[in-house]
Write an enzyme that holds these catalytic residues in place. Structure first.
Site, PDB file in Angstrom:
ATOM      1  N   ILE A  31       0.826  -1.212   0.000  1.00 33.80           N
ATOM      2  CA  ILE A  31       0.000   0.000   0.000  1.00 33.80           C
ATOM      3  C   ILE A  31       0.864   1.268   0.000  1.00 33.80           C
ATOM      4  O   ILE A  31       0.400   2.321  -0.445  1.00 33.80           O
ATOM      5  CB  ILE A  31      -0.967  -0.038   1.220  1.00 33.80           C
ATOM      6  CG1 ILE A  31      -2.167   0.850   0.975  1.00 33.80           C
ATOM      7  CG2 ILE A  31      -0.275   0.305   2.520  1.00 33.80           C
ATOM      8  CD1 ILE A  31      -3.319   0.597   1.952  1.00 33.80           C
ATOM      9  N   HIS A  99       6.230 -12.114   5.509  1.00 36.20           N
ATOM     10  CA  HIS A  99       6.041 -11.655   4.123  1.00 36.20           C
ATOM     11  C   HIS A  99       7.388 -11.357   3.509  1.00 36.20           C
ATOM     12  O   HIS A  99       8.275 -10.777   4.142  1.00 36.20           O
ATOM     13  CB  HIS A  99       5.129 -10.428   4.051  1.00 36.20           C
ATOM     14  CG  HIS A  99       5.485  -9.331   4.999  1.00 36.20           C
ATOM     15  ND1 HIS A  99       5.150  -9.375   6.336  1.00 36.20           N
ATOM     16  CD2 HIS A  99       6.150  -8.163   4.816  1.00 36.20           C
ATOM     17  CE1 HIS A  99       5.598  -8.281   6.926  1.00 36.20           C
ATOM     18  NE2 HIS A  99       6.222  -7.535   6.043  1.00 36.20           N
TER      19      HIS A  99
END
Ligand code: 5GP
Ligand code: ZN
Length: 113
Positions: A31, A99
């Site tokens: 994002i 991640h």
């Protein structure tokens, strides 16, 4: 892990721009991208960080890395791309679901900050 942001993204309970998914992993655009390409690649299995991975997760971690290389090829990032795990708050980890960052499309410095 119903309170985990990335588990919720993987379950399509939080909107994101998913760019790849299969039965073991999913990948979506960061994002707040730090490069023209900035993708986060996650296992569906909730692991808080690399530190929490065990021997039984070896193939899963390999799958994450190979998926990153495949995305780098597909996006023409082979001039130079970076793959990294931030592990622990001191390294900048802010979401505690493992991640792999894939960054590309610009030049990178070493050492990282
Ligand atoms: P970390 O700092 O834990 O290594 O990386 C977490 C990353 O997740 C950051 O780069 C941050 O911009 C990204 N991020 C945090 N919240 C969201 C979100 O709701 N959606 C997406 N797509 N990325 C997020
Ligand atoms: Zn999770």
């Amino acid at each position: 892990m119903e309170n985990c942001l990335f588990c919720r993204i993987g379950a399509n309970q939080v909107p994101s721009k998913i760019v790849y998914e299969d039965e073991r992993i999913f990948a979506f655009e960061d994002i707040h991208p730090q490069a023209p390409t900035h993708i986060l690649i996650c296992p569906r299995k909730h692991l808080a960080s690399l530190t929490d991975a065990a021997g039984e997760d070896a193939a899963l971690l390999g799958h994450l890395l190979l998926a990153a290389a495949q995305m780098a090829r597909e996006r023409n990032l082979l001039a130079g791309y970076r793959t990294l795990f931030n592990s622990g708050a001191g390294a900048g980890q802010s979401v505690f679901h493992l991640h792999l960052h894939l960054l590309g499309g610009r030049s990178f410095r070493w050492p990282p900050g």
